[in-house]
Write an enzyme that holds these catalytic residues in place. Structure first.
Site, short mmCIF file in Angstrom:
data_model
loop_
_atom_site.label_atom_id
_atom_site.label_comp_id
_atom_site.label_asym_id
_atom_site.label_seq_id
_atom_site.Cartn_x
_atom_site.Cartn_y
_atom_site.Cartn_z
CB SER A 179 9.70 0.16 -21.16
OG SER A 179 8.73 -0.85 -21.34
CG HIS A 207 10.99 4.19 -21.49
ND1 HIS A 207 11.14 4.16 -20.12
CD2 HIS A 207 9.81 3.58 -21.75
CE1 HIS A 207 10.12 3.54 -19.58
NE2 HIS A 207 9.29 3.17 -20.54
CE LYS A 241 7.31 5.90 -19.03
NZ LYS A 241 6.56 5.62 -17.83
#
Ligand code: PLP
Length: 393
Positions: A179, A207, A241
């Site tokens: 990340s 992610h 996310k």
């Protein structure tokens, strides 16, 4: 009475590590209002720009009207709502696994999974740059933990040869996309090592979910079927996310999910994901599958940013996806650059230790589907000639 707290906070201020929250005055988007100004936002993990998507809002509103705003109880008591069940089914179908289990955060999902697979007498092998939730899961497990150098499969193999031979179970743990660096784990090698040394493999696609892979399922999509058992590989993703909502999930075989439901404390002792959030996340899973152009756009823009930062002498490490660091070294330097960008209308957070190793403070750009080529050009214009010499590659 609190002198020790005052001393600690003062030391953080002195080292440029004191943190404050800033008040957001708009919704989450590529342009936000902060401190009374509109800023181009390169600070959010809302990669697909779904947090403010009207379709998700409508799904959440309909679920709130029908099922209420809160789950009211943990999933094992009476919080397992119809939208939550529908979300789990949609995730399992998308990921191509027998089942999926949704937690109220990605953090909780990681704690639960690692703690459930490893315990005292086991050995866990963990990448040096793994996310805090993986690290905390390892600590909580009370297994012996061996940290291998970041993305270094040779070092991991060496540790596997030397350590934890007598352990009951051995577990390799890694993010897929890191990340703070935007680089990617050597997943094929990790799977081979897991097979060769008879380990389980936990991978965190937080992610990568929604952004990488032909179908947006993450780096695991690139794994070729081979002489390894899919039963060794346990995958975590987040809803918070690219999927624009909140929560985390584990997907895998039905019996793993049954095991987690039965004994994972962050699952059992925490309120279930709220029905509106579950309904919005389910809508997001559909959008990811129907609109692949969003992820193509993000990756193309990130490529443009990397190319242009390199051209002005920036050190972007090994970034190869939507997260692009500009590594500058000292914390104060990163904070100064971040302020300068903000004066020019660009929000780019300075990332400092302990989030990254000492001496590698950086700006962290996260590129989203709502950014434009002009936004990227603006960043480079502002930074031209301002990057400290030590960051130049
Ligand atoms: N895993 C990684 C790699 C992350 O970066 C994060 C959050 O930043 C998490 C897990 C935790 O996810 P969540 O924010 O949903 O708790």
């Amino acid at each position: 009475m609190f002198a020790w707290i005052d001393d600690d906070l003062e030391e953080r201020r002195r080292r440029g590590l004191y943190r404050v929250r800033r008040r957001l005055q708009s919704g989450q988007a590529a342009r936000i209002r902060l401190g009374g100004r509109e800023l181009i936002n390169f600070s959010s993990n809302d990669y697909l720009a779904l947090a403010g998507d009207a379709r998700l809002a409508r799904a959440a509103a309909a679920a709130a009207r029908r099922y209420g705003c809160g789950a009211g109880a943990s999933p094992l008591v009476s919080g397992y709502s119809p939208p939550l069940r529908a979300l789990e089914r949609a995730l399992a179908a998308w990921e191509g696994t027998e089942a999926a289990l949704v937690f109220s955060s990605g953090y909780a999902a990681n704690l639960a999974l690692i703690r459930s697979l490893a315990g005292p007498g086991d050995a866990v092998f963990s990448d040096a740059l793994n996310h805090a939730s993986l690290i905390d899961g390892c600590r909580l497990s009370r297994a012996a933990v061996y940290v291998y150098r970041h993305n270094d499969a040779d070092h991991l193999a060496d540790l596997l040869r030397k350590q934890g031979r007598s352990a009951r179970r051995r577990l390799i743990v890694s993010d897929t996309v890191f990340s703070m660096d935007g680089d990617i784990a050597p997943l094929g090698q990790l799977v081979e090592l897991a097979e060769c040394f008879d380990c389980l493999l936990v991978i965190d696609e937080a992610h990568a979910t929604g952004v990488l892979g032909e179908h947006g399922r993450g780096v695991t999509e690139s794994l070729r079927p081979g002489p390894w058992s899919p039963e060794r590989v346990f995958k975590v993703g987040t809803l918070s996310k690219a999927l624009g909502t909140q929560g985390g999930f584990v997907c895998g075989p039905r019996r793993l999910i049954a095991w987690l439901i039965n004994q994972a404390r962050p699952y059992i002792f925490s309120t279930a994901l709220a029905p509106p959030t579950a309904a919005a996340a389910r809508r997001a899973v559909a959008v990811v599958q129907q609109e692949p152009e969003r992820r193509r756009r993000i990756l193309a823009l990130a490529e443009q940013l990397r190319r242009e930062l390199r051209e002005i002498g920036g050190n972007i490490g090994d970034s190869c996806c939507q997260i692009v660091p500009l590594i500058v070294g000292e914390a104060q330097q990163a904070v100064r650059l971040s302020r300068r960008l903000e004066e020019q209308g660009l929000l780019v957070p300075a990332i400092r230790p302990p989030s990254v190793p000492e001496g590698s403070a950086r700006l962290r750009f996260s590129v989203t589907a709502a950014h434009t080529e002009t936004d990227v050009k603006r960043v480079v214009e502002v930074l031209r000639g301002k990057i400290p010499m030590r960051s130049i590659v």
